[in-house]
Design an enzyme around this catalytic site. Structure first.
Site, short mmCIF file in Angstrom:
data_model
loop_
_atom_site.label_atom_id
_atom_site.label_comp_id
_atom_site.label_asym_id
_atom_site.label_seq_id
_atom_site.Cartn_x
_atom_site.Cartn_y
_atom_site.Cartn_z
N LYS A 69 -9.52 -3.93 7.01
CA LYS A 69 -9.48 -5.29 7.58
C LYS A 69 -9.28 -5.23 9.08
CE LYS A 69 -5.89 -6.65 5.06
NZ LYS A 69 -5.64 -5.48 4.19
N ARG A 146 -1.59 -14.42 2.35
CA ARG A 146 -1.46 -13.36 1.37
C ARG A 146 -0.89 -13.86 0.05
NH1 ARG A 146 -0.88 -8.56 4.76
NH2 ARG A 146 -0.48 -6.73 3.51
N ARG A 180 -4.38 7.74 7.15
CA ARG A 180 -4.28 6.90 8.34
C ARG A 180 -3.23 7.42 9.33
NH1 ARG A 180 -4.36 0.64 7.01
NH2 ARG A 180 -2.45 1.05 5.87
N ARG A 224 2.34 5.56 9.39
CA ARG A 224 3.14 4.38 9.04
C ARG A 224 4.08 4.74 7.90
NH1 ARG A 224 -0.87 -0.76 8.29
NH2 ARG A 224 0.53 -1.13 6.55
N ARG A 235 1.96 -1.56 -2.87
CA ARG A 235 1.25 -2.58 -2.07
C ARG A 235 -0.01 -3.03 -2.81
NH1 ARG A 235 0.87 1.01 2.85
NH2 ARG A 235 -0.67 -0.42 3.68
N1 ADP Z 1 1.13 -12.66 5.27
C1 ADP Z 1 2.14 -11.84 4.96
N2 ADP Z 1 3.09 -12.23 4.08
C2 ADP Z 1 4.13 -11.43 3.76
N3 ADP Z 1 4.29 -10.19 4.25
C3 ADP Z 1 3.37 -9.73 5.13
C4 ADP Z 1 2.25 -10.53 5.53
N4 ADP Z 1 1.51 -9.83 6.43
C5 ADP Z 1 2.11 -8.64 6.57
N5 ADP Z 1 3.24 -8.58 5.80
C6 ADP Z 1 4.18 -7.43 5.70
O1 ADP Z 1 3.74 -6.40 6.58
C7 ADP Z 1 3.36 -5.23 5.83
C8 ADP Z 1 2.17 -4.58 6.50
O2 ADP Z 1 1.08 -5.47 6.52
P1 ADP Z 1 -0.41 -4.97 6.75
O3 ADP Z 1 -0.46 -4.11 7.94
O4 ADP Z 1 -1.28 -6.18 6.72
O5 ADP Z 1 -0.61 -4.03 5.49
P2 ADP Z 1 -1.78 -3.62 4.52
O6 ADP Z 1 -2.27 -2.31 5.08
O7 ADP Z 1 -0.99 -3.44 3.23
O8 ADP Z 1 -2.85 -4.66 4.41
C9 ADP Z 1 3.11 -5.75 4.43
O9 ADP Z 1 3.26 -4.75 3.44
C10 ADP Z 1 4.17 -6.83 4.31
O10 ADP Z 1 5.45 -6.26 4.11
#
Ligand code: ADP
Length: 289
Positions: A69, A146, A180, A224, A235
């Site tokens: 994404k 989300r 990553r 990360r 996740r």
């Molecule tokens: N819209 C959201 N609602 C709740 N938690 C979020 C949201 N966006 C990000 N997070 C938190 O930040 C973390 C990392 O997000 P992100 O980088 O988007 O991860 P991913 O690689 O899982 O898509 C998530 O696992 C969550 O803990």
């Protein structure tokens, strides 16, 4: 839902509405139908016809952890000239600060759980406010919404034009997350995984070359804390439980464009542009200037 939004961040819907609905470039997305890959989509970009008061792109990226994404939202953001707003980045910025939330956030994120809506709305509001003061308009959201609750609140606040749902088989998602790396100096993302997944269970074979760092970054790579296998699996589980219903929500609204990634960036980026009818966007933009 507006009342709900006001409960934890009174200005959230109005801030979104204000900051995202009054500007220049037009991107009219028409006839979006719920369907799988749409190589000849009829999204229209009337670049030469720019009615006053029309607004900028308001797009959302959905997709499992590791699907890319951030990569594709970032590229489209540069191409279209709209900000790429990733709530994961906002959360990580807050986490690395010594702010009051940082300790609480670290525990949640490192377990692969979702942060509360209240915290996310606060971070997003602050980001939009900062952007608004710099004259930003439109957005490509990544990692938000989300949950159904976040989706309904966003829907109350503003109109989303298009939702791009990136898709990739789960074994590849896990490999990608584990490969990553981020340069702690420049912040760029790389991937050390060399993916060669054979055709199985109805999925076609998929290969992805690693995205290796340049020499100046290779000694500064960090992983990360939530990119470990148990946390990635958690996740993914949470995505299925909480975020797949968001796909259905936008599918019912006829705004969802499904995109199965055919490979790495060199194979996928041109196909994505084609699916969005943006393959000659750069040319059209210069012609219209
Ligand atoms: N819209 C959201 N609602 C709740 N938690 C979020 C949201 N966006 C990000 N997070 C938190 O930040 C973390 C990392 O997000 P992100 O980088 O988007 O991860 P991913 O690689 O899982 O898509 C998530 O696992 C969550 O803990």
């Amino acid at each position: 839902m507006a009342a709900l939004a006001r409960l934890f961040k009174p200005q959230f819907p109005s801030l979104l509405r204000r900051s995202l609905s009054t500007t220049t470039t037009t991107a009219t997305v028409s006839e979006i139908q719920p369907q799988r890959q749409r190589p000849n989509s009829s999204i229209l970009f009337p670049l030469t016809d720019d009615p006053k008061g029309s607004r900028n792109f308001q797009w959302v990226f959905l997709g499992c952890p590791g699907v890319g994404k951030g990569t594709y939202a970032g590229r489209l953001s540069s191409l279209l000239g709209v900000p790429h707003i990733a709530t994961g980045d906002l959360v990580r910025e807050e986490l690395s600060s010594s702010g009051p939330l940082s300790h609480q956030l670290k525990e949640i994120v490192n377990q692969g759980k979702l942060v509360s809506d209240e915290i996310i709305f606060n971070l997003l509001s602050k980001r939009l406010e900062a952007g608004e003061s710099k004259g930003e308009s439109g957005f490509i959201l990544d990692g938000f919404p989300r949950t159904i609750r976040q989706t309904e609140i966003l829907d109350e606040a503003t109109e989303i034009d298009l939702v791009i749902n990136l898709k990739l088989r789960e074994d590849v998602l896990i490999e990608k997350c584990l490969g990553r790396r981020i340069c702690s100096d420049c912040g760029k993302s790389f991937n050390l995984a060399s993916i060669n997944a054979k055709a199985e269970n109805g999925y076609p074979e998929i290969t992805m070359a690693p995205l290796l760092p340049p020499p100046q970054c290779s000694s500064k790579l960090i992983t990360r804390a939530d990119d470990t296998e148990p946390v990635v699996r958690e996740r993914l589980r949470i995505y299925k439980e909480q975020s797949e219903p968001v796909e259905d929500y936008y599918r019912k609204q006829g705004k969802l464009m499904e995109f199965d990634l055919p490979g790495g960036i060199p194979e996928s980026w041109p196909k994505l542009l084609e699916a969005l009818n943006l393959d000659d966007y750069g040319d059209k933009r210069s012609a219209a200037a």
